[in-house]
Scaffold this motif. Structure first.
Motif, PDB file in Angstrom:
ATOM      1  N   LEU A 240     -15.454   4.400 -14.894  1.00 42.88           N
ATOM      2  CA  LEU A 240     -15.137   4.735 -13.508  1.00 42.88           C
ATOM      3  C   LEU A 240     -14.200   3.728 -12.853  1.00 42.88           C
ATOM      4  O   LEU A 240     -13.523   4.046 -11.878  1.00 42.88           O
ATOM      5  N   THR A 241     -14.145   2.514 -13.385  1.00 43.22           N
ATOM      6  CA  THR A 241     -13.354   1.459 -12.760  1.00 43.22           C
ATOM      7  C   THR A 241     -11.874   1.817 -12.633  1.00 43.22           C
ATOM      8  O   THR A 241     -11.311   1.688 -11.544  1.00 43.22           O
ATOM      9  N   PRO A 242     -11.187   2.271 -13.679  1.00 42.74           N
ATOM     10  CA  PRO A 242      -9.770   2.606 -13.503  1.00 42.74           C
ATOM     11  C   PRO A 242      -9.548   3.760 -12.535  1.00 42.74           C
ATOM     12  O   PRO A 242      -8.563   3.772 -11.793  1.00 42.74           O
ATOM     13  N   ILE A 243     -10.449   4.712 -12.514  1.00 39.13           N
ATOM     14  CA  ILE A 243     -10.310   5.841 -11.590  1.00 39.13           C
ATOM     15  C   ILE A 243     -10.393   5.358 -10.152  1.00 39.13           C
ATOM     16  O   ILE A 243      -9.571   5.725  -9.303  1.00 39.13           O
ATOM     17  N   VAL A 244     -11.365   4.514  -9.872  1.00 38.58           N
ATOM     18  CA  VAL A 244     -11.537   4.000  -8.517  1.00 38.58           C
ATOM     19  C   VAL A 244     -10.345   3.134  -8.127  1.00 38.58           C
ATOM     20  O   VAL A 244      -9.844   3.219  -6.995  1.00 38.58           O
ATOM     21  N   LEU A 245      -9.850   2.308  -9.047  1.00 42.90           N
ATOM     22  CA  LEU A 245      -8.698   1.460  -8.735  1.00 42.90           C
ATOM     23  C   LEU A 245      -7.452   2.277  -8.432  1.00 42.90           C
ATOM     24  O   LEU A 245      -6.700   1.959  -7.507  1.00 42.90           O
ATOM     25  N   VAL A 246      -7.213   3.337  -9.183  1.00 40.43           N
ATOM     26  CA  VAL A 246      -6.048   4.192  -8.932  1.00 40.43           C
ATOM     27  C   VAL A 246      -6.187   4.905  -7.590  1.00 40.43           C
ATOM     28  O   VAL A 246      -5.215   5.011  -6.825  1.00 40.43           O
ATOM     29  N   LEU A 247      -7.389   5.360  -7.255  1.00 39.19           N
ATOM     30  CA  LEU A 247      -7.599   5.999  -5.955  1.00 39.19           C
ATOM     31  C   LEU A 247      -7.389   5.010  -4.802  1.00 39.19           C
ATOM     32  O   LEU A 247      -6.795   5.369  -3.774  1.00 39.19           O
ATOM     33  N   LEU A 248      -7.849   3.777  -4.975  1.00 36.31           N
ATOM     34  CA  LEU A 248      -7.631   2.767  -3.943  1.00 36.31           C
ATOM     35  C   LEU A 248      -6.145   2.438  -3.796  1.00 36.31           C
ATOM     36  O   LEU A 248      -5.645   2.273  -2.683  1.00 36.31           O
ATOM     37  N   LEU A 249      -5.430   2.349  -4.913  1.00 34.43           N
ATOM     38  CA  LEU A 249      -3.997   2.081  -4.874  1.00 34.43           C
ATOM     39  C   LEU A 249      -3.253   3.222  -4.176  1.00 34.43           C
ATOM     40  O   LEU A 249      -2.345   2.978  -3.367  1.00 34.43           O
ATOM     41  N   ALA A 250      -3.623   4.455  -4.454  1.00 29.40           N
ATOM     42  CA  ALA A 250      -3.005   5.603  -3.789  1.00 29.40           C
ATOM     43  C   ALA A 250      -3.292   5.575  -2.289  1.00 29.40           C
ATOM     44  O   ALA A 250      -2.412   5.900  -1.473  1.00 29.40           O
ATOM     45  N   ALA A 251      -4.491   5.180  -1.902  1.00 31.03           N
ATOM     46  CA  ALA A 251      -4.828   5.079  -0.482  1.00 31.03           C
ATOM     47  C   ALA A 251      -3.998   4.007   0.205  1.00 31.03           C
ATOM     48  O   ALA A 251      -3.517   4.196   1.331  1.00 31.03           O
ATOM     49  N   VAL A 252      -3.808   2.887  -0.479  1.00 38.91           N
ATOM     50  CA  VAL A 252      -2.981   1.815   0.096  1.00 38.91           C
ATOM     51  C   VAL A 252      -1.548   2.295   0.273  1.00 38.91           C
ATOM     52  O   VAL A 252      -0.927   2.061   1.317  1.00 38.91           O
ATOM     53  N   PHE A 253      -1.001   2.997  -0.712  1.00 41.39           N
ATOM     54  CA  PHE A 253       0.354   3.526  -0.584  1.00 41.39           C
ATOM     55  C   PHE A 253       0.455   4.542   0.554  1.00 41.39           C
ATOM     56  O   PHE A 253       1.448   4.580   1.267  1.00 41.39           O
ATOM     57  N   ALA A 254      -0.547   5.358   0.724  1.00 42.04           N
ATOM     58  CA  ALA A 254      -0.526   6.345   1.807  1.00 42.04           C
ATOM     59  C   ALA A 254      -0.570   5.667   3.170  1.00 42.04           C
ATOM     60  O   ALA A 254       0.127   6.082   4.108  1.00 42.04           O
ATOM     61  N   ILE A 255      -1.351   4.611   3.290  1.00 45.51           N
ATOM     62  CA  ILE A 255      -1.437   3.897   4.568  1.00 45.51           C
ATOM     63  C   ILE A 255      -0.138   3.149   4.855  1.00 45.51           C
ATOM     64  O   ILE A 255       0.405   3.215   5.961  1.00 45.51           O
ATOM     65  N   VAL A 256       0.398   2.451   3.858  1.00 38.94           N
ATOM     66  CA  VAL A 256       1.626   1.677   4.045  1.00 38.94           C
ATOM     67  C   VAL A 256       2.823   2.617   4.205  1.00 38.94           C
ATOM     68  O   VAL A 256       3.762   2.305   4.935  1.00 38.94           O
ATOM     69  N   GLY A 257       2.789   3.768   3.569  1.00 37.03           N
ATOM     70  CA  GLY A 257       3.892   4.719   3.671  1.00 37.03           C
ATOM     71  C   GLY A 257       4.054   5.290   5.059  1.00 37.03           C
ATOM     72  O   GLY A 257       5.143   5.724   5.439  1.00 37.03           O
ATOM     73  N   ASN A 258       3.012   5.257   5.865  1.00 43.35           N
ATOM     74  CA  ASN A 258       3.075   5.756   7.237  1.00 43.35           C
ATOM     75  C   ASN A 258       3.253   4.623   8.244  1.00 43.35           C
ATOM     76  O   ASN A 258       3.178   4.852   9.444  1.00 43.35           O
ATOM     77  N   SER A 259       3.515   3.432   7.777  1.00 47.11           N
ATOM     78  CA  SER A 259       3.648   2.289   8.675  1.00 47.11           C
ATOM     79  C   SER A 259       5.122   1.894   8.791  1.00 47.11           C
ATOM     80  O   SER A 259       6.018   2.547   8.262  1.00 47.11           O
ATOM     81  N   ALA A 260       5.346   0.788   9.457  1.00 50.03           N
ATOM     82  CA  ALA A 260       6.706   0.284   9.628  1.00 50.03           C
ATOM     83  C   ALA A 260       7.274  -0.275   8.333  1.00 50.03           C
ATOM     84  O   ALA A 260       8.479  -0.510   8.232  1.00 50.03           O
ATOM     85  N   ALA A 261       6.455  -0.487   7.325  1.00 53.21           N
ATOM     86  CA  ALA A 261       6.923  -1.026   6.050  1.00 53.21           C
ATOM     87  C   ALA A 261       7.494   0.063   5.145  1.00 53.21           C
ATOM     88  O   ALA A 261       7.991  -0.250   4.057  1.00 53.21           O
ATOM     89  N   ALA A 262       7.446   1.305   5.560  1.00 54.29           N
ATOM     90  CA  ALA A 262       7.916   2.415   4.725  1.00 54.29           C
ATOM     91  C   ALA A 262       9.372   2.269   4.288  1.00 54.29           C
ATOM     92  O   ALA A 262       9.691   2.563   3.124  1.00 54.29           O
ATOM     93  N   PRO A 263      10.302   1.844   5.149  1.00 59.02           N
ATOM     94  CA  PRO A 263      11.695   1.717   4.681  1.00 59.02           C
ATOM     95  C   PRO A 263      11.859   0.698   3.551  1.00 59.02           C
ATOM     96  O   PRO A 263      12.786   0.797   2.755  1.00 59.02           O
ATOM     97  N   PHE A 264      10.964  -0.266   3.464  1.00 58.14           N
ATOM     98  CA  PHE A 264      11.064  -1.249   2.390  1.00 58.14           C
ATOM     99  C   PHE A 264      10.494  -0.729   1.089  1.00 58.14           C
ATOM    100  O   PHE A 264      10.863  -1.184   0.011  1.00 58.14           O
ATOM    101  N   ILE A 265       9.600   0.245   1.182  1.00 56.00           N
ATOM    102  CA  ILE A 265       9.009   0.827  -0.016  1.00 56.00           C
ATOM    103  C   ILE A 265       9.886   1.949  -0.547  1.00 56.00           C
ATOM    104  O   ILE A 265      10.095   2.083  -1.746  1.00 56.00           O
ATOM    105  N   TYR A 266      10.403   2.767   0.370  1.00 56.23           N
ATOM    106  CA  TYR A 266      11.247   3.896   0.008  1.00 56.23           C
ATOM    107  C   TYR A 266      12.656   3.648   0.506  1.00 56.23           C
ATOM    108  O   TYR A 266      13.059   4.156   1.550  1.00 56.23           O
ATOM    109  N   PRO A 267      13.456   2.857  -0.205  1.00 57.68           N
ATOM    110  CA  PRO A 267      14.794   2.561   0.282  1.00 57.68           C
ATOM    111  C   PRO A 267      15.692   3.802   0.241  1.00 57.68           C
ATOM    112  O   PRO A 267      15.530   4.685  -0.602  1.00 57.68           O
ATOM    113  N   GLY A 268      16.609   3.852   1.159  1.00 55.83           N
ATOM    114  CA  GLY A 268      17.542   4.977   1.221  1.00 55.83           C
ATOM    115  C   GLY A 268      18.497   4.960   0.035  1.00 55.83           C
ATOM    116  O   GLY A 268      18.777   3.929  -0.563  1.00 55.83           O
ATOM    117  N   ILE A 269      18.971   6.109  -0.300  1.00 57.28           N
ATOM    118  CA  ILE A 269      19.874   6.227  -1.458  1.00 57.28           C
ATOM    119  C   ILE A 269      21.296   6.123  -1.001  1.00 57.28           C
ATOM    120  O   ILE A 269      21.720   6.560  -0.013  1.00 57.28           O
TER     121      ILE A 269
END
Length: 75
Positions: A46-75
């Motif tokens: 269960l450990t890798p499953i939980v870690l991947v879910l936590l990582l996805a949650a962190v990306f979802a939270i950061v993706g909606n914040s002011a740090a999004a342009p640094f994660i998803y740079p423009g092309i």
């Protein structure tokens, strides 16, 4: 011959006392309880499953914040 006096055993704690002592303790944290579950039930897969879910949650939270342009740079 000398008579030996029987040694008295120390009184064991009654189940009520043990339960009361445990009730007064602070409850374990969610992480500690989950780790205890993994150890005692041998659910290490269960450990890798939980870690991947936590990582996805962190990306979802950061993706909606002011740090999004640094994660998803423009092309």
């Amino acid at each position: 011959m000398s008579e030996e006096t029987p040694t008295s055993k120390p009184a064991e704690e009654s189940p009520d006392t043990t339960f009361a002592d445990q009730a007064d303790e602070a409850p374990p944290s969610l992480v500690a309880e989950f780790a205890d579950f993994l150890i005692h039930n041998k659910k290490w897969w269960l450990t890798p499953i939980v870690l991947v879910l936590l990582l996805a949650a962190v990306f979802a939270i950061v993706g909606n914040s002011a740090a999004a342009p640094f994660i998803y740079p423009g092309i």
